[in-house]
Design an enzyme around this catalytic site. Structure first.
Site, PDB file in Angstrom:
ATOM      1  CE  LYS A  23     -55.171 -10.884  16.760  1.00  0.00           C
ATOM      2  NZ  LYS A  23     -56.072 -12.009  16.470  1.00  0.00           N
ATOM      3  CG  ASN A  24     -56.046 -12.670  20.593  1.00  0.00           C
ATOM      4  OD1 ASN A  24     -56.346 -12.404  19.433  1.00  0.00           O
ATOM      5  ND2 ASN A  24     -55.014 -13.435  20.917  1.00  0.00           N
ATOM      6  CG  ASP A 117     -54.764 -19.580  11.297  1.00  0.00           C
ATOM      7  OD1 ASP A 117     -53.627 -19.097  11.262  1.00  0.00           O
ATOM      8  OD2 ASP A 117     -55.758 -18.981  11.750  1.00  0.00           O
ATOM      9  CG  ASP A 305     -50.759 -15.357  20.069  1.00  0.00           C
ATOM     10  OD1 ASP A 305     -50.770 -16.392  19.382  1.00  0.00           O
ATOM     11  OD2 ASP A 305     -51.787 -14.719  20.346  1.00  0.00           O
ATOM     12  CB  VAL A 327     -50.386 -23.711  21.978  1.00  0.00           C
ATOM     13  CG1 VAL A 327     -51.849 -23.340  21.765  1.00  0.00           C
ATOM     14  CG2 VAL A 327     -50.028 -23.592  23.461  1.00  0.00           C
TER      15      VAL A 327
HETATM   16  C1  UD1 Z   1     -56.674 -17.870  20.690  1.00  0.00           C
HETATM   17  C2  UD1 Z   1     -56.005 -16.621  20.174  1.00  0.00           C
HETATM   18  C3  UD1 Z   1     -54.642 -16.940  19.567  1.00  0.00           C
HETATM   19  C4  UD1 Z   1     -53.803 -17.703  20.576  1.00  0.00           C
HETATM   20  C5  UD1 Z   1     -54.567 -18.918  21.100  1.00  0.00           C
HETATM   21  C6  UD1 Z   1     -53.825 -19.645  22.203  1.00  0.00           C
HETATM   22  C7  UD1 Z   1     -57.845 -15.245  19.514  1.00  0.00           C
HETATM   23  C8  UD1 Z   1     -58.560 -14.562  18.396  1.00  0.00           C
HETATM   24  N1  UD1 Z   1     -56.835 -16.014  19.156  1.00  0.00           N
HETATM   25  O1  UD1 Z   1     -56.921 -18.720  19.565  1.00  0.00           O
HETATM   26  O2  UD1 Z   1     -54.005 -15.710  19.232  1.00  0.00           O
HETATM   27  O3  UD1 Z   1     -52.617 -18.138  19.934  1.00  0.00           O
HETATM   28  O4  UD1 Z   1     -55.830 -18.514  21.637  1.00  0.00           O
HETATM   29  O5  UD1 Z   1     -53.486 -18.766  23.231  1.00  0.00           O
HETATM   30  O6  UD1 Z   1     -58.150 -15.054  20.660  1.00  0.00           O
HETATM   31  N2  UD1 Z   1     -58.282 -26.878  19.772  1.00  0.00           N
HETATM   32  C9  UD1 Z   1     -58.893 -28.080  19.453  1.00  0.00           C
HETATM   33  N3  UD1 Z   1     -60.270 -28.126  19.411  1.00  0.00           N
HETATM   34  C10 UD1 Z   1     -61.055 -27.048  19.670  1.00  0.00           C
HETATM   35  C11 UD1 Z   1     -60.428 -25.815  19.991  1.00  0.00           C
HETATM   36  C12 UD1 Z   1     -59.041 -25.764  20.039  1.00  0.00           C
HETATM   37  O7  UD1 Z   1     -58.216 -29.073  19.219  1.00  0.00           O
HETATM   38  O8  UD1 Z   1     -62.298 -27.165  19.611  1.00  0.00           O
HETATM   39  C13 UD1 Z   1     -56.804 -26.804  19.844  1.00  0.00           C
HETATM   40  C14 UD1 Z   1     -56.198 -25.879  18.788  1.00  0.00           C
HETATM   41  O9  UD1 Z   1     -56.036 -26.568  17.563  1.00  0.00           O
HETATM   42  C15 UD1 Z   1     -54.892 -25.500  19.428  1.00  0.00           C
HETATM   43  C16 UD1 Z   1     -55.239 -25.451  20.919  1.00  0.00           C
HETATM   44  O10 UD1 Z   1     -56.447 -26.200  21.069  1.00  0.00           O
HETATM   45  O11 UD1 Z   1     -53.935 -26.511  19.219  1.00  0.00           O
HETATM   46  C17 UD1 Z   1     -55.438 -24.050  21.460  1.00  0.00           C
HETATM   47  O12 UD1 Z   1     -56.415 -23.384  20.719  1.00  0.00           O
HETATM   48  P1  UD1 Z   1     -57.334 -22.239  21.339  1.00  0.00           P
HETATM   49  O13 UD1 Z   1     -56.897 -21.945  22.734  1.00  0.00           O
HETATM   50  O14 UD1 Z   1     -58.743 -22.612  21.107  1.00  0.00           O
HETATM   51  O15 UD1 Z   1     -56.938 -20.996  20.435  1.00  0.00           O
HETATM   52  P2  UD1 Z   1     -57.898 -19.973  19.713  1.00  0.00           P
HETATM   53  O16 UD1 Z   1     -59.043 -19.609  20.597  1.00  0.00           O
HETATM   54  O17 UD1 Z   1     -58.193 -20.449  18.333  1.00  0.00           O
END
Ligand code: UD1
Length: 422
Positions: A23-24, A117, A305, A327
């Site tokens: 999915k991701n 979320d 996850d 995370v």
């Molecule tokens: C993706 C996955 C999700 C997985 C996550 C971490 C998809 C669709 N989803 O989510 O299943 O749990 O990676 O492996 O691929 N953050 C910030 N600022 C930003 C971006 C992120 O503070 O601009 C923080 C988030 O709040 C979180 C952390 O960074 O605490 C990790 O987020 P991120 O790796 O970006 O996860 P997603 O891409 O949203």
């Protein structure tokens, strides 16, 4: 009608299960198709609700998208609309990954802010600051992210945290920027490598995929391609935990076992036997699992996850486990549902302590997100009596043929429909 799962615990899971694409990965690969005019075909796609939702996002941008079984075909026009519809985006957080490709192709992107979320706040500051480094302006207007760039040019970008989404958006903008972009502290997830592989096939010049430094040499245009999605390591690991928790033996096919090196090592520490093959593995457990500690971290750390699966295993393990979530800060919310099933669990900040019990006891529980839902089902497999899991649309968003796969392994689980309460 409202659907729920009914699980009767106590059965050892035995057999083989095939895992399809991640999915991701698939959602980002669909967004990457926007980067080239013409027809891109993506195969081995999971049949989950998020794929048609992403197809709707792409249609709102002017693409013609067909979803047929595990194949998604995307016809991308020469001129794209730069504005994504609110409705599909609001249901699918991952749709924010169209931001990077749209700025690259249209020099402008208007993408509604995805909603909140259940796993915690998910800001977009790193996505935005990365795009700004490439020369774009980004603003929030009327609940939408508006990004514009006359001209994208390569830049040195340091991420505060190896965010998966930010790495993907910056990467997809940088492939069509002028000059060289270096993304430092980039995410290293296998899904990022999959995206790099597809972009390279489209003609992008990227070095360092899978490492924490990605170097992108911008090119003037990309071509459409055909790409097979990598197997879903999170789904594969879910079946591995299910085998270990039910003291069963499950062969998982269609996943690169090296994407789960740490997970399989943890399961061995818990007492499981594992056998590794080229595109899969087997997990077998004879006795009650031993308690082990888990710490979630970006890849190659233990995936956030899979934290609910770690909680479920620890709930029935022999001994006390500490699970640390690094995370997503709100990801322990579902632990109260585990307690309803008889888990002896306590959370404090980003730590959870579980004292394993021999047997859980059935109860009605509610899934708050995809992975929490799967973790609750695994717990139900080890509970006395019939556990009802509600709000299962979350599980359907991430696990294709969830009930069918579990039933094929011998689980006593069914999907039931009832009239909604007034
Ligand atoms: C993706 C996955 C999700 C997985 C996550 C971490 C998809 C669709 N989803 O989510 O299943 O749990 O990676 O492996 O691929 N953050 C910030 N600022 C930003 C971006 C992120 O503070 O601009 C923080 C988030 O709040 C979180 C952390 O960074 O605490 C990790 O987020 P991120 O790796 O970006 O996860 P997603 O891409 O949203």
């Amino acid at each position: 009608m409202v659907e729920h799962f009914a699980v009767r615990g106590g059965v050892r899971l035995v057999g083989s299960v095939d895992v399809v694409g991640a999915k991701n990965s698939v959602l980002k690969l669909m967004a990457a198709a926007l980067l080239a005019e013409g027809t891109t075909t993506i195969t081995n796609c999971p049949e989950i609700l998020d794929v048609p939702l992403m197809a709707d996002v792409l249609r709102s941008l002017g693409c013609d998208v067909r979803v047929e079984g595990g194949t998604v075909t995307i016809d991308v026009p020469a001129v794209l609309s730069a504005q994504a519809d609110y409705r599909p985006v609001s249901k699918l957080r991952a749709s924010v990954c169209v931001l990077g490709p749209l700025v690259a192709r249209c020099r402008r992107a208007v993408v509604p802010l995805p909603g909140g979320d259940a796993i915690g706040s998910r800001p977009l500051d790193m996505h935005a600051s990365g795009l700004r480094k490439l020369g774009a302006t980004t603003e929030i207007e009327h609940g939408r992210v508006v990004a514009q760039a006359e001209h994208l040019r390569g830049a040195q970008i340091w991420l505060d945290f190896p965010s998966v989404g930010a790495t993907e958006n910056i990467l997809m903008a940088a492939v069509l920027a002028d000059g060289v972009t270096v993304i430092d502290n980039a995410a290293r997830e296998p899904e990022i490598v999959d995206l790099c592989t597809m972009l390279q096939r489209m003609g992008a010049k990227i070095e360092g995929a899978g490492s924490s430094t990605l170097t992108v040499y911008g090119v003037s245009g990309l071509q459409p391609t055909e790409h097979r999605v990598i197997g879903d390591r999170i789904v594969g690991a879910t079946w591995a935990f299910a085998a270990a928790m039910t003291r069963g033996e499950v062969e998982v096919r269609g996943v690169d076992p090296h994407h789960l090196d740490l997970v399989l090592d943890k399961l061995r520490s818990a007492g499981a036997h594992t056998e590794i093959r080229v595109d899969g593995f087997t997990v077998a457990m004879e006795n009650r699992p031993r308690a082990v500690d888990f710490v979630t971290l970006p890849y190659p750390g233990f995936a956030t996850d899979l934290q609910p699966m770690a909680i479920a295993l620890s709930a029935v393990a022999d001994g006390t486990s500490m699970i640390t979530e690094n995370v997503f800060e709100a990801r322990f919310r579902f632990v109260d549902e585990m307690v309803r099933l008889g888990a002896d669990a306590r959370t404090d900040g980003h730590h959870a302590v579980l004292r394993g019990v021999e047997r859980l006891s059935s109860a009605p529980v509610w899934a708050s997100d995809i992975r929490a839902g799967a973790g609750l089902v695994l717990a139900g497999l080890c509970a006395d009596g019939e556990t009802e899991i509600w709000d299962i649309e979350h599980i359907d968003r991430g696990y294709p043929r969830f009930v069918e796969n579990l039933r094929a392994l011998g689980a006593d689980i069914e999907r039931l429909s009832t009239e909604p309460d007034r």
